[in-house]
Design a protein around this motif. Sequence first.
Motif, PDB file in Angstrom:
ATOM      1  N   VAL A  13       0.840  -1.207   0.000  1.00 19.58           N
ATOM      2  CA  VAL A  13       0.000   0.000   0.000  1.00 19.58           C
ATOM      3  C   VAL A  13       0.869   1.249   0.000  1.00 19.58           C
ATOM      4  CG1 VAL A  13      -1.764   1.293   1.250  1.00 19.58           C
ATOM      5  CG2 VAL A  13      -1.895  -1.194   1.152  1.00 19.58           C
ATOM      6  N   VAL A 107      -3.218   3.900   7.453  1.00 20.47           N
ATOM      7  CA  VAL A 107      -3.750   2.814   6.624  1.00 20.47           C
ATOM      8  C   VAL A 107      -4.264   1.748   7.590  1.00 20.47           C
ATOM      9  CG1 VAL A 107      -3.208   1.031   4.933  1.00 20.47           C
ATOM     10  CG2 VAL A 107      -2.153   3.314   4.742  1.00 20.47           C
ATOM     11  N   PRO A 158      -9.402  -0.219   4.289  1.00 19.57           N
ATOM     12  CA  PRO A 158      -9.665  -0.600   2.900  1.00 19.57           C
ATOM     13  C   PRO A 158     -10.848  -1.548   2.817  1.00 19.57           C
ATOM     14  CG  PRO A 158      -7.895  -1.927   3.779  1.00 19.57           C
ATOM     15  CD  PRO A 158      -8.263  -0.938   4.859  1.00 19.57           C
ATOM     16  N   VAL A 162      -7.975  -6.096  -1.287  1.00 22.24           N
ATOM     17  CA  VAL A 162      -7.204  -5.036  -1.933  1.00 22.24           C
ATOM     18  C   VAL A 162      -6.209  -5.709  -2.863  1.00 22.24           C
ATOM     19  CG1 VAL A 162      -5.792  -2.988  -1.601  1.00 22.24           C
ATOM     20  CG2 VAL A 162      -7.357  -3.721   0.208  1.00 22.24           C
ATOM     21  N   TYR A 171     -15.304   5.123  -6.858  1.00 17.61           N
ATOM     22  CA  TYR A 171     -15.479   4.224  -5.720  1.00 17.61           C
ATOM     23  C   TYR A 171     -16.474   4.848  -4.765  1.00 17.61           C
ATOM     24  CZ  TYR A 171     -11.948   7.647  -4.438  1.00 17.61           C
ATOM     25  OH  TYR A 171     -11.265   8.825  -4.268  1.00 17.61           O
ATOM     26  N   ILE A 188     -11.292  -3.297  -3.663  1.00 15.62           N
ATOM     27  CA  ILE A 188     -10.780  -2.022  -4.146  1.00 15.62           C
ATOM     28  C   ILE A 188      -9.396  -2.270  -4.724  1.00 15.62           C
ATOM     29  CG2 ILE A 188      -9.639  -1.275  -2.003  1.00 15.62           C
ATOM     30  CD1 ILE A 188     -11.732   1.019  -4.275  1.00 15.62           C
ATOM     31  N   VAL A 190      -5.529  -1.174  -5.159  1.00 14.82           N
ATOM     32  CA  VAL A 190      -4.627  -0.411  -4.293  1.00 14.82           C
ATOM     33  C   VAL A 190      -4.414   0.985  -4.868  1.00 14.82           C
ATOM     34  CG1 VAL A 190      -2.447  -1.177  -5.355  1.00 14.82           C
ATOM     35  CG2 VAL A 190      -2.522  -0.587  -2.909  1.00 14.82           C
ATOM     36  N   TYR A 193      -7.426   3.028  -3.736  1.00 14.06           N
ATOM     37  CA  TYR A 193      -7.260   3.311  -2.303  1.00 14.06           C
ATOM     38  C   TYR A 193      -6.311   4.491  -2.126  1.00 14.06           C
ATOM     39  CZ  TYR A 193      -6.046   2.799   2.611  1.00 14.06           C
ATOM     40  OH  TYR A 193      -5.838   3.041   3.955  1.00 14.06           O
ATOM     41  N   THR A 212     -13.989   4.242   5.281  1.00  9.30           N
ATOM     42  CA  THR A 212     -13.629   3.068   4.488  1.00  9.30           C
ATOM     43  C   THR A 212     -14.021   3.276   3.031  1.00  9.30           C
ATOM     44  OG1 THR A 212     -13.767   0.636   4.380  1.00  9.30           O
ATOM     45  CG2 THR A 212     -15.799   1.818   4.903  1.00  9.30           C
ATOM     46  N   ILE A 213     -13.679   2.290   2.190  1.00  8.52           N
ATOM     47  CA  ILE A 213     -13.818   2.422   0.749  1.00  8.52           C
ATOM     48  C   ILE A 213     -14.192   1.094   0.120  1.00  8.52           C
ATOM     49  CG2 ILE A 213     -11.371   1.889   0.332  1.00  8.52           C
ATOM     50  CD1 ILE A 213     -11.378   4.026  -1.886  1.00  8.52           C
TER      51      ILE A 213
END
Length: 215
Positions: A13, A107, A158, A162, A171, A188, A190, A193, A212-213
């Motif tokens: 990440v 993260v 995340p 990921v 997103y 998602i 990376v 993100y 979050t995503i």
Amino acid sequence: MKNIAIIGASGFVGSALLKEALNRGHRVTAIARNPEKITIDHPNLIIRRGDVMNPDTVKELVEGLDAVISAYNPGWTNPELYRDTMKAYPSILEGCKKAGVKRLLIVGGAGSLLINGVRLIDMGVLEETILPGAKALAEILYSLRENEKEIDWVFFSPAANVAPGERTGKYRLGKDNLVTDAEGESKISVQDYAVAMIDELEVPQHHFERFTIGY
């Protein structure tokens, strides 16, 4: 342009965050246990080796910066994954505060996200090898919520999955519930993100909370 540090910039990440931040014109101090893994050559990049287990070292590394993004991960195969995570984050937090950093973006993990009120880590679906890290990050989040009122922090969880993929910029964001798509999958890239994290760096929308995503 912001002057920031990315802790763990050589990781999965962290390297995506580093690329996104540099591409947007930010000045980045990339901090890593193994800085030789960072092969990017960029005029806005400083690469430094750093031990985040020592708050005074963290202070020296981040002093004078606008913000710190921590993508610290001791390694999913590290037998001391839980212990090292629980030791590193209080050290990072203390070092940032000693340095006068006003903004810390973390993260986070997906394990503490909720599905119908139940945490992902309590559903028996995560691999045993990553559970210690997921549990540690959940505890870090709860500690921040209860105790941290000084530095403006965010914990960006995340999606459950990921992976490398496309930078679409499309997103959905959420707060404490796992974001899933029409097929019920939580995923998602990376790259996306990283887009969302650097968006949050540039125009803060979340303060003293988790978000979050997912697609």
